[in-house]
Design a protein around this motif. Structure first.
Motif, PDB file in Angstrom:
ATOM      1  N   GLN A   9      36.461  33.170  37.554  1.00  0.00           N
ATOM      2  CA  GLN A   9      36.797  34.298  38.418  1.00  0.00           C
ATOM      3  C   GLN A   9      37.845  35.200  37.778  1.00  0.00           C
ATOM      4  O   GLN A   9      37.737  36.425  37.835  1.00  0.00           O
ATOM      5  CB  GLN A   9      37.301  33.801  39.771  1.00  0.00           C
ATOM      6  N   ASN A  10      38.842  34.614  37.144  1.00  0.00           N
ATOM      7  CA  ASN A  10      39.897  35.417  36.527  1.00  0.00           C
ATOM      8  C   ASN A  10      39.405  36.173  35.301  1.00  0.00           C
ATOM      9  O   ASN A  10      39.865  37.274  35.020  1.00  0.00           O
ATOM     10  CB  ASN A  10      41.088  34.538  36.149  1.00  0.00           C
ATOM     11  N   VAL A  13      35.646  38.642  36.749  1.00  0.00           N
ATOM     12  CA  VAL A  13      35.663  39.548  37.895  1.00  0.00           C
ATOM     13  C   VAL A  13      36.662  40.660  37.599  1.00  0.00           C
ATOM     14  O   VAL A  13      37.826  40.393  37.300  1.00  0.00           O
ATOM     15  CB  VAL A  13      36.041  38.797  39.195  1.00  0.00           C
ATOM     16  N   LYS A  15      39.330  43.378  38.094  1.00  0.00           N
ATOM     17  CA  LYS A  15      40.399  43.631  39.061  1.00  0.00           C
ATOM     18  C   LYS A  15      40.517  45.131  39.298  1.00  0.00           C
ATOM     19  O   LYS A  15      40.477  45.920  38.362  1.00  0.00           O
ATOM     20  CB  LYS A  15      41.732  43.105  38.537  1.00  0.00           C
ATOM     21  N   LYS A  16      40.660  45.516  40.543  1.00  0.00           N
ATOM     22  CA  LYS A  16      40.871  46.916  40.884  1.00  0.00           C
ATOM     23  C   LYS A  16      42.302  47.081  41.366  1.00  0.00           C
ATOM     24  O   LYS A  16      42.842  46.214  42.041  1.00  0.00           O
ATOM     25  CB  LYS A  16      39.893  47.350  41.977  1.00  0.00           C
ATOM     26  N   ASN A  56      40.352  36.259  44.578  1.00  0.00           N
ATOM     27  CA  ASN A  56      39.083  36.980  44.561  1.00  0.00           C
ATOM     28  C   ASN A  56      38.348  36.933  45.888  1.00  0.00           C
ATOM     29  O   ASN A  56      37.428  37.704  46.110  1.00  0.00           O
ATOM     30  CB  ASN A  56      38.185  36.414  43.462  1.00  0.00           C
ATOM     31  N   ASN A  78      37.306  42.606  46.403  1.00  0.00           N
ATOM     32  CA  ASN A  78      36.582  42.748  45.140  1.00  0.00           C
ATOM     33  C   ASN A  78      35.172  43.291  45.315  1.00  0.00           C
ATOM     34  O   ASN A  78      34.327  43.075  44.450  1.00  0.00           O
ATOM     35  CB  ASN A  78      36.526  41.396  44.420  1.00  0.00           C
ATOM     36  N   PRO A  80      32.248  45.525  44.747  1.00  0.00           N
ATOM     37  CA  PRO A  80      32.006  46.502  43.675  1.00  0.00           C
ATOM     38  C   PRO A  80      31.813  47.921  44.196  1.00  0.00           C
ATOM     39  O   PRO A  80      32.081  48.886  43.478  1.00  0.00           O
ATOM     40  CB  PRO A  80      30.717  46.009  43.013  1.00  0.00           C
TER      41      PRO A  80
END
Length: 116
Positions: A9-10, A13, A15-16, A56, A78, A80
């Motif tokens: 996940q880190n 995914v 990050k925003k 997440n 998260n 999209p």
């Protein structure tokens, strides 16, 4: 197994960077909607009722009044399709989850602004 899941996940995914907001804040969420082959941006403006989860899997719930009907929507952080989040007002509330806000109507449903 849990460490492997966190690692994936880190790493994978994206990050925003969204502004910090919490319960009681009035925010506008801009998100993308696909209709057939076309995409358009729609916004949802309302009061944040809660933030839940961490990392997440974090989500936040927004409530707005559409006419005389209350509408709530849950957004994953998260997602999209999320494009941006704007903070319109910072609210001064004492709780992290303001579910009591659902029963309030009229002037009682006003949230005081946080002092700066």
């Amino acid at each position: 197994m849990a460490d492997l899941l966190k690692f994936v996940q880190n790493e994978f995914v994206a990050k925003k960077d969204f502004p910090e907001f919490g319960a009681g804040d009035t925010i506008t969420v801009f998100y993308e909607i696909k209709e057939g082959e076309k995409t358009r941006t729609q916004f949802f403006k309302g009061v944040v009722i809660q933030r839940r989860g961490s990392g997440n899997t974090e989500t936040f719930t927004i409530r707005k009044m559409s006419g005389s009907v209350g509408v709530e929507r849950i957004f994953p952080v998260n997602l999209p399709a999320l494009q941006k989040i704007e903070i319109n007002k910072k609210g001064a509330v004492r709780r992290a989850r303001i579910f009591y806000f659902r029963q309030l109507t009229g002037k009682k449903a006003k949230i005081k602004d946080k002092r700066r």
